[in-house]
Write a protein that holds these residues in place. Sequence first.
Motif, PDB file in Angstrom:
ATOM      1  N   LEU A  17       1.002  -1.226   0.184  1.00  0.00           N
ATOM      2  CA  LEU A  17      -0.039  -0.096  -0.101  1.00  0.00           C
ATOM      3  C   LEU A  17       0.935   1.408   0.281  1.00  0.00           C
ATOM      4  O   LEU A  17       1.898   1.342   0.604  1.00  0.00           O
ATOM      5  N   ASP A  18       0.352   2.158  -0.615  1.00  0.00           N
ATOM      6  CA  ASP A  18       1.094   3.499  -0.771  1.00  0.00           C
ATOM      7  C   ASP A  18       1.228   4.242   0.681  1.00  0.00           C
ATOM      8  O   ASP A  18       0.127   4.293   1.062  1.00  0.00           O
ATOM      9  N   ALA A  19       2.391   4.876   0.988  1.00  0.00           N
ATOM     10  CA  ALA A  19       2.388   5.532   2.041  1.00  0.00           C
ATOM     11  C   ALA A  19       1.426   6.781   2.353  1.00  0.00           C
ATOM     12  O   ALA A  19       1.306   7.025   3.378  1.00  0.00           O
ATOM     13  N   ASP A  20       0.922   7.156   1.127  1.00  0.00           N
ATOM     14  CA  ASP A  20       0.068   8.560   1.232  1.00  0.00           C
ATOM     15  C   ASP A  20      -1.349   7.950   1.416  1.00  0.00           C
ATOM     16  O   ASP A  20      -2.165   9.016   1.693  1.00  0.00           O
ATOM     17  N   LEU A  21      -1.664   6.815   1.660  1.00  0.00           N
ATOM     18  CA  LEU A  21      -3.095   6.299   1.705  1.00  0.00           C
ATOM     19  C   LEU A  21      -3.979   6.680   0.747  1.00  0.00           C
ATOM     20  O   LEU A  21      -5.124   6.907   1.065  1.00  0.00           O
ATOM     21  N   GLN A  22      -3.556   7.013  -0.255  1.00  0.00           N
ATOM     22  CA  GLN A  22      -4.368   7.516  -1.679  1.00  0.00           C
ATOM     23  C   GLN A  22      -5.347   6.365  -1.923  1.00  0.00           C
ATOM     24  O   GLN A  22      -6.494   6.458  -2.092  1.00  0.00           O
ATOM     25  N   ASP A  23      -5.037   5.027  -1.743  1.00  0.00           N
ATOM     26  CA  ASP A  23      -5.820   3.941  -1.969  1.00  0.00           C
ATOM     27  C   ASP A  23      -6.468   3.728  -0.649  1.00  0.00           C
ATOM     28  O   ASP A  23      -5.892   3.579   0.506  1.00  0.00           O
ATOM     29  N   ASP A  40     -12.336   3.807  -4.428  1.00  0.00           N
ATOM     30  CA  ASP A  40     -12.028   5.127  -4.913  1.00  0.00           C
ATOM     31  C   ASP A  40     -10.973   5.652  -4.346  1.00  0.00           C
ATOM     32  O   ASP A  40     -10.436   5.513  -3.259  1.00  0.00           O
ATOM     33  N   ARG A  41     -10.098   6.102  -5.359  1.00  0.00           N
ATOM     34  CA  ARG A  41      -8.733   6.602  -4.944  1.00  0.00           C
ATOM     35  C   ARG A  41      -8.842   7.945  -4.566  1.00  0.00           C
ATOM     36  O   ARG A  41      -9.519   8.776  -5.203  1.00  0.00           O
ATOM     37  N   LYS A  42      -8.314   8.361  -3.464  1.00  0.00           N
ATOM     38  CA  LYS A  42      -8.353   9.653  -2.998  1.00  0.00           C
ATOM     39  C   LYS A  42      -7.079  10.894  -3.633  1.00  0.00           C
ATOM     40  O   LYS A  42      -6.079  10.092  -4.130  1.00  0.00           O
ATOM     41  N   LYS A  43      -7.205  11.838  -3.278  1.00  0.00           N
ATOM     42  CA  LYS A  43      -6.450  12.700  -3.694  1.00  0.00           C
ATOM     43  C   LYS A  43      -5.197  12.933  -2.532  1.00  0.00           C
ATOM     44  O   LYS A  43      -5.282  12.480  -1.417  1.00  0.00           O
ATOM     45  N   ARG A  44      -3.865  12.901  -2.882  1.00  0.00           N
ATOM     46  CA  ARG A  44      -2.905  13.164  -1.925  1.00  0.00           C
ATOM     47  C   ARG A  44      -3.220  14.041  -0.874  1.00  0.00           C
ATOM     48  O   ARG A  44      -3.346  15.258  -1.371  1.00  0.00           O
ATOM     49  N   THR A  45      -2.911  13.968   0.321  1.00  0.00           N
ATOM     50  CA  THR A  45      -3.467  14.934   1.408  1.00  0.00           C
ATOM     51  C   THR A  45      -2.190  15.819   1.649  1.00  0.00           C
ATOM     52  O   THR A  45      -2.194  17.022   1.897  1.00  0.00           O
TER      53      THR A  45
HETATM   54 MG    MG Z   1       0.386   8.480  -4.273  1.00  0.00          MG
END
Ligand code: MG
Length: 332
Positions: free
Chosen positions: A103-109, A205-210
């Motif tokens: 899982l990507d560290a930015d939690l976009q997924d 749903d993929r979120k935007k990077r926060t």
């Molecule tokens: Mg990302």
Amino acid sequence: MEKTDAEKLAIILPCFNEQEVLPDTLRILTGFLAELIRENRVSADSIILAVDDGSTDRTWEIIRDSSGSAGPVRGISLSRNFGHQYAILAGLFTADADLMVTLDADLQDDHRCIREMVDHYHQGCDIVYGVRKKRETDTFFKRTTARMFYRLMTFLGCRIIPDHADFRLMSRRAVETLRQFPERNVFLRGMIPLIGGKSAVVYYDRKKRTAGISKYPFGKMLSFAWDGITSMSEKPIALIAQFGLILMLICLILAGYCIFQKFWGYTVPGWTSLCMILCGFSAIQFLAISIVGQYVGKIYKECKARPLFIIQESSGPLSEKSFSSSKPDEKQ
Ligand code: MG
Ligand code: UDP
């Protein structure tokens, strides 16, 4: 076969300069993992494994400060920046767990999908792919180029899952099989479907990077896509080989045309011999390119040294050695 006992989960986070998002990510995932443990979906020794991919900011300090025997966070720090794919591999090959989610560290997924992924694992899946429902958080340009890329990959014969990045669950068995792919140019999205076995898809749903910035600007994205094509498909070489043969035929036809012109007296002295030399040598060169192309294609396959077959299950008494893999003498 249904797997029922709670087993160890490792959530693997590749991290490159993620100081802005990492504290929140680790806090959210720690809470989420505790829920999964309470629900008896995974065992109490499950972990979050953060892989610092040679960050130059405070990423490693944050990981180190958060990891300890009391909590689930663990960390490894790579000696330099190796890239996203290799950071994921480092995590998969280091985490000693029964099921692993990258899982990507930015939690976009959407990390909450992990619950559904684990359920699929319990129903016997070895790989569960996270797939984006829509790409509306992407720009029009990114959406279009992504669609073109997936079409091209399919045309080139690569079994890639559209709109799936590297958010997926893998069983220990799938990770062990991945170890049998010794290639150096790693494109996990293309390689993992080659493992086969029972798999499932979960949509999110993929979120935007926060916070923080994307580590995949356009140039890097393009080179990643090119890497994907050249790591997964020998079709471009095959096309060159076929093209070489076609051009050779054209040269031979042109040579025939030159003789015809000479026969009917439409030429000036020297023209036919000059054209014949040109066409003849070109034909030989194109034939040579075609043959070399076919050999290069075979060398490409040999170098990849991928398993020739992967056995999913066996029944009846067989010797241990004969059904573990297609490379029986190699230690996995
Ligand atoms: Mg990302
Ligand atoms: N990443 C990494 N090494 C790199 C580049 C990226 O480990 O060299 C990690 C990054 O920290 C993130 C994930 O890979 O966890 C995906 O990167 P990013 O979110 O920037 O990509 P995007 O979502 O913009 O495509």
